[in-house]
Each structure stands twice: as structure tokens, then as C-alpha cells.
Design an enzyme around this catalytic site. Structure first.
Site, PDB file in Angstrom:
ATOM      1  N   ASN A  92      36.965  34.441  28.188  1.00 46.37           N
ATOM      2  CA  ASN A  92      38.151  35.286  28.298  1.00 46.37           C
ATOM      3  C   ASN A  92      37.901  36.565  27.503  1.00 46.37           C
ATOM      4  O   ASN A  92      37.581  36.507  26.317  1.00 46.37           O
ATOM      5  CB  ASN A  92      39.386  34.563  27.750  1.00 46.37           C
ATOM      6  CG  ASN A  92      40.647  35.404  27.905  1.00 46.37           C
ATOM      7  OD1 ASN A  92      40.833  36.393  27.211  1.00 46.37           O
ATOM      8  ND2 ASN A  92      41.499  35.014  28.820  1.00 46.37           N
TER       9      ASN A  92
ATOM     10  N   SER B 170      46.795  28.564  33.762  1.00 48.09           N
ATOM     11  CA  SER B 170      45.881  29.418  33.017  1.00 48.09           C
ATOM     12  C   SER B 170      45.868  29.055  31.536  1.00 48.09           C
ATOM     13  O   SER B 170      44.813  28.937  30.909  1.00 48.09           O
ATOM     14  CB  SER B 170      46.307  30.883  33.191  1.00 48.09           C
ATOM     15  OG  SER B 170      45.451  31.722  32.470  1.00 48.09           O
TER      16      SER B 170
ATOM     17  N   SER C 198      40.811  35.541  33.569  1.00 47.53           N
ATOM     18  CA  SER C 198      41.892  36.473  33.303  1.00 47.53           C
ATOM     19  C   SER C 198      43.170  35.648  33.172  1.00 47.53           C
ATOM     20  O   SER C 198      43.501  34.883  34.083  1.00 47.53           O
ATOM     21  CB  SER C 198      42.014  37.466  34.458  1.00 47.53           C
ATOM     22  OG  SER C 198      42.817  38.557  34.089  1.00 47.53           O
ATOM     23  N   GLU C 199      43.893  35.796  32.047  1.00 46.45           N
ATOM     24  CA  GLU C 199      44.970  34.834  31.768  1.00 46.45           C
ATOM     25  C   GLU C 199      46.166  34.980  32.702  1.00 46.45           C
ATOM     26  O   GLU C 199      47.046  34.131  32.707  1.00 46.45           O
ATOM     27  CB  GLU C 199      45.402  34.897  30.302  1.00 46.45           C
ATOM     28  CG  GLU C 199      46.009  36.187  29.841  1.00 46.45           C
ATOM     29  CD  GLU C 199      45.002  37.034  29.079  1.00 46.45           C
ATOM     30  OE1 GLU C 199      43.788  36.922  29.363  1.00 46.45           O
ATOM     31  OE2 GLU C 199      45.438  37.824  28.222  1.00 46.45           O
ATOM     32  N   ASN C 200      46.182  36.047  33.500  1.00 49.32           N
ATOM     33  CA  ASN C 200      47.256  36.145  34.494  1.00 49.32           C
ATOM     34  C   ASN C 200      46.933  35.347  35.759  1.00 49.32           C
ATOM     35  O   ASN C 200      47.694  35.407  36.722  1.00 49.32           O
ATOM     36  CB  ASN C 200      47.548  37.606  34.841  1.00 49.32           C
ATOM     37  CG  ASN C 200      46.333  38.350  35.324  1.00 49.32           C
ATOM     38  OD1 ASN C 200      45.240  38.175  34.803  1.00 49.32           O
ATOM     39  ND2 ASN C 200      46.503  39.175  36.342  1.00 49.32           N
TER      40      ASN C 200
END
Lengths: 230, 218
Positions: free
Chosen positions: B22, B87, B45-47
Site C-alpha cells: 500500500n 479493503s 489502493s484502499e478505496n
């Protein structure tokens, strides 16, 4: 079973001042544009809005900030919005900031009937103030409570007349959990199809969670940081 | 001294094949430009995306496809998409091998502060608190000193904390340092043209020097 409504105005029927709302989206990606416009037009005020971000000055939830309809925001990141900053510093707006994963899980828990859970995020920080801390296997965790809402507004790519939803790309983000956590969940979709037209294997949100659905119009899908390869 | 790309290039040397990584906003995002040949990593990607590709060509721009910095991106073959809850299950569950993020301050016991400056506008922590609470390995990319010349490598953080005892390694414009389990910044490498004495002078926390300190090799 008839979940289909004509438009956003019909979809928000029953929305009143002082209610708690969830609104899907990450930044401006996957936000319920049509419902936000209808909430703006309704004039409902003193709203608590649970949403990862607060839009930008002239789009998304920024529109409801401009019109002073929001009393409180529950979010993980609220940059990119000068009016937000002004209201916050002037003491006109309440804000509860939460770690993004905690926000997502509190909403998921709300929809799943789990009143609270322990998470490592925020231990030893301001987020932990007033919350129970407990040790599991030598590590400390915070107790976080579920979140639920009077209305959840979600945006999907395709949906059917029974409320089954499919999302597209990273426009999924918070929408699936919010769909489960609204007393009334409203889904706006780019394309509304008859029940049976979606492949059940590909459904992301089963229709049981959705009370009202409509095909939105005039999607702007504004991009915050248009970045291209040189 | 290293510039931002130099910091990113040095951090990229820490990547290993098979890592799920990340990358935070700012210098960490640049690390993607310097992945060494033969190293295969998957960027998270944390979205809600695993397998971030390069920025799109003008004709490929898709408003439904952005990274956590809200920039338009593409997907590589083999990508997957998921919700924010999934996520952060990946992140908290320890499935992400390496997190690279920026910081305002790091303390000699590995505490990090990067989300709030009291008295200034607070934008929020985003996913940083979840990431630092759970990542198995955290590398911080930052300038060694603030714009007004204050050290950012401290005995104790002065700003509100993001996470406790979590940073393992720091790459700055001046040096590469490991955070020792017993406390202290172990000086591993120095930027070209920077002396150990300069690093010592710019480090408020305990600096541990053991033998020769080589220059960073680009």
C-alpha cells in the site's frame, strides 16, 4: 414487490430535518448525484451525514454544506473543501473524524446486526478517547460501535427492479456497506433493467437491502485529480 | 541530499517479489515509478483496488477508476475490485506486506504522527490509522527536517499520534534509518554528500551509529 420510483424526488419521500443519512462514495467517485440534488431541493436541514468525504465546494456533499443543511459530518477525510473549513472553524458544523477502516466496519456492523467490535486502529490516539480498550493476545484494541442511518443513499452502475445492484470500478467503495445499514436504502443507478436481466453470479448487493431504486440522469461524474500519462 | 524521486527510488529497493504493497499519498506514490526490474509486486489502493496500473492515457481516463489520492488510474491484468470494508479487512487482517507512507514526525520508539496539526485545519486521518495499526512492515518516506529546520526524528512525537511503535524504517532526504526494537534510530546509509555529523545534527532522537555508514547507492 415494487421498489422502482420515478426519480430522486420520489426516492427521498419521508426525509426530514434532523435525520441521519449515509451517502456512498470515495471523493467524488461513486456518489449519489441525483439524490444529493433532491436533498438540496427538499431543504431538509440539521442533517447528520455519514460519508467518507464531504465533497468539494461546488459538487457532491459540498452542495449541502453551501446550503447549510448539514449539522454534523461523520467522515475519515474532509480536505478539498474551503466552505467546510470555514464552517468548521466558525463552530457552525460538527465533525467526527474516524479511521477509514473503522468507518467502513462500523457501517458494515450496523447492517449486519453487530452492535460493536474491537479494532486496532486508533489505539493510543485521540480516536480512543472515551472508548473501551481491551487486550487480545497481547495487543490492544478499541471497542467501536455500529452505525446505522434513517436513509442510506447509494450509487450503483446497474440495478434491477428488485434492487439487485452491480457497481463499477472503484465507484463501489462505501456503497455496499451503506446499502445494508439504512432503515430505508435508496439506490440510484446508471441503468435500470428488469429483474432477471442481471447475472445473479455478478450481483454485488442483493436486493433485500434496497427499498427504493431509480435510474438517475445527467451524471456528471466529476474527476477530482485528472492525472494522465505523459 | 536526495530529492523526492531519490527517496522513492531508495525505498523501491526494499520491495520483494510477491509483496502486496500500500502506497500513501505524496512521495510514496512515486515508488511505483522505480520498481526494480524482475520484482513483481501488487499495489493496493484502499478505496478498493488491487493491481494499480500506470496513470491513463487521455483516451483511457475513467471517472470510476481512481486511487486513494483521487487520481485517475488504470488496472493491470489480474486486478481485482472490492468494497472499502473488504479493503480494510485486507489491511487490518495483516494481508498487506508493506505500507509506505509519509509522516510529520517519527519518534525513536517508532510512533508516527501524520494526521493533525493542532490549531490548523484538520483534514482527517483517512486510512492511515488502520494502516499503521496493522501493517507488518511500515516504511516512512519524509524530509529529515521540517520547512523551518526542525528535526522530524524525535525522542517523542509532539503532534497527535497516528499509531504507536509501528515504524520499522525511515528514508529521508539525508539518510536511511532503522527503528530499533529497544528504541533509537540506527543509521544505515547516508545520502550522497551528506556527512554523519550533519545527520546527527538534524536528528533530535537517539541516533545509533555502528561502524562505517555507506552512501546510498542509486
Amino acid at each position: 414487490m415494487n421498489k422502482v420510483v420515478a426519480n430522486a424526488t420520489e426516492a427521498i419521500a419521508g426525509l426530514q430535518s434532523g435525520m441521519t443519512l449515509m451517502l456512498g462514495g470515495f471523493g467524488l467517485c461513486g456518489i449519489p448525484e441525483n439524490c444529493i440534488a433532491a436533498i438540496l431541493a427538499s431543504g431538509a436541514s440539521q442533517l447528520t451525514c455519514i460519508s467518507n468525504n464531504a465533497g468539494v465546494d461546488d459538487f457532491g456533499l459540498g452542495l449541502l454544506l453551501q446550503s447549510r443543511q448539514i449539522k454534523k459530518m461523520v467522515s475519515s477525510y474532509v480536505g478539498e473543501n474551503a466552505e467546510f473549513e470555514r464552517q468548521l472553524l466558525a463552530g457552525e458544523l460538527e465533525v467526527e473524524l474516524l479511521p477509514q477502516g473503522t468507518l467502513a466496519e462500523r457501517i458494515r456492523a450496523g447492517g449486519a446486526g453487530i452492535p460493536a467490535f474491537y479494532t486496532p486502529a486508533g489505539v493510543g490516539t485521540e480516536v480512543a478517547q472515551g472508548k473501551e480498550v481491551r487486550e487480545f493476545d497481547g495487543q490492544m484494541y478499541l471497542l467501536e460501535a455500529w452505525l446505522r442511518a434513517d436513509f442510506a443513499f447509494v450509487k450503483a452502475w446497474r440495478g434491477d427492479t428488485l434492487g439487485n445492484l452491480m457497481y463499477r470500478g472503484t465507484a463501489r467503495n462505501f456503497n455496499p456497506m451503506m446499502a445494508t445499514a439504512g432503515r430505508i436504502t435508496v439506490a440510484e443507478v446508471e441503468e435500470l433493467v428488469p429483474a432477471g436481466a442481471l447475472d445473479p453470479n455478478q450481483v454485488h448487493t442483493p436486493g433485500i437491502y434496497v427499498q427504493r431504486i431509480f435510474q438517475g440522469s445527467h451524471y456528471e461524474k466529476r474527476i477530482e485529480q485528472r492525472t494522465v500519462r505523459k | 541530499m536526495l530529492d523526492k524521486n531519490g527517496i522513492a527510488r531508495r525505498i523501491a529497493q526494499e520491495l520483494r517479489s510477491g509483496y502486496y504493497v500500500n502506497l500513501g499519498i505524496g512521495i510514496p506514490t512515486l515508488v511505483a515509478n522505480f520498481i526494480p526490474p524482475g520484482i513483481e509486486v501488487v499495489l493496493q489502493s484502499e478505496n478498493g483496488l488491487l493491481g494499480i496500473g500506470p496513470f491513463p492515457a487521455e483516451a483511457e481516463v475513467d471517472p470510476d477508476l481512481i486511487n486513494a489520492g483521487k487520481q485517475t488510474v488504470t488496472m493491470l491484468p489480474g486486478s481485482s475490485l472490492f468494497s472499502s470494508a473488504d479493503s480494510f479487512a485486507m489491511i487490518r487482517g495483516g494481508h498487506v506486506d508493506l505500507t509506505i507512507l509519509g509522516a510529520m514526525e517519527v519518534s525513536e520508539n517508532g510512533d508516527i504522527a501524520n494526521w493533525k496539526v493542532p490549531g490548523k485545519m484538520v483534514k482527517g486521518m483517512g486510512g492511515a490509522m488502520d494502516l499503521v495499526a496493522s501493517a507488518r512492515n511500515i516504511i516512512v518516506a519524509m524530509q529529515h527536517c521540517s520547512k523551518d529546520g526542525q528535526s522530524k526524528l524525535l525522542k517523542t512525537c509532539t503532534l497527535p499520534i497516528t499509531g504507536l511503535r509501528c515504524v520499522k524504517k525511515i528514508v529521508t532526504d539525508m539518510a536511511v534509518l532503522d527503528v530499533l526494537p529497544q528504541g533509537g534510530f540506527r543509521l544505515r546509509e547516508r545520502a550522497p554528500g551528506v556527512s554523519v555529523a550533519q545527520i546527527q545534527a538534524a536528528t533530535e532522537g537517539k541516533l545509533v551509529i555502528d561502524g562505517e555508514v555507506p552512501e546510498i547507492t542509486p
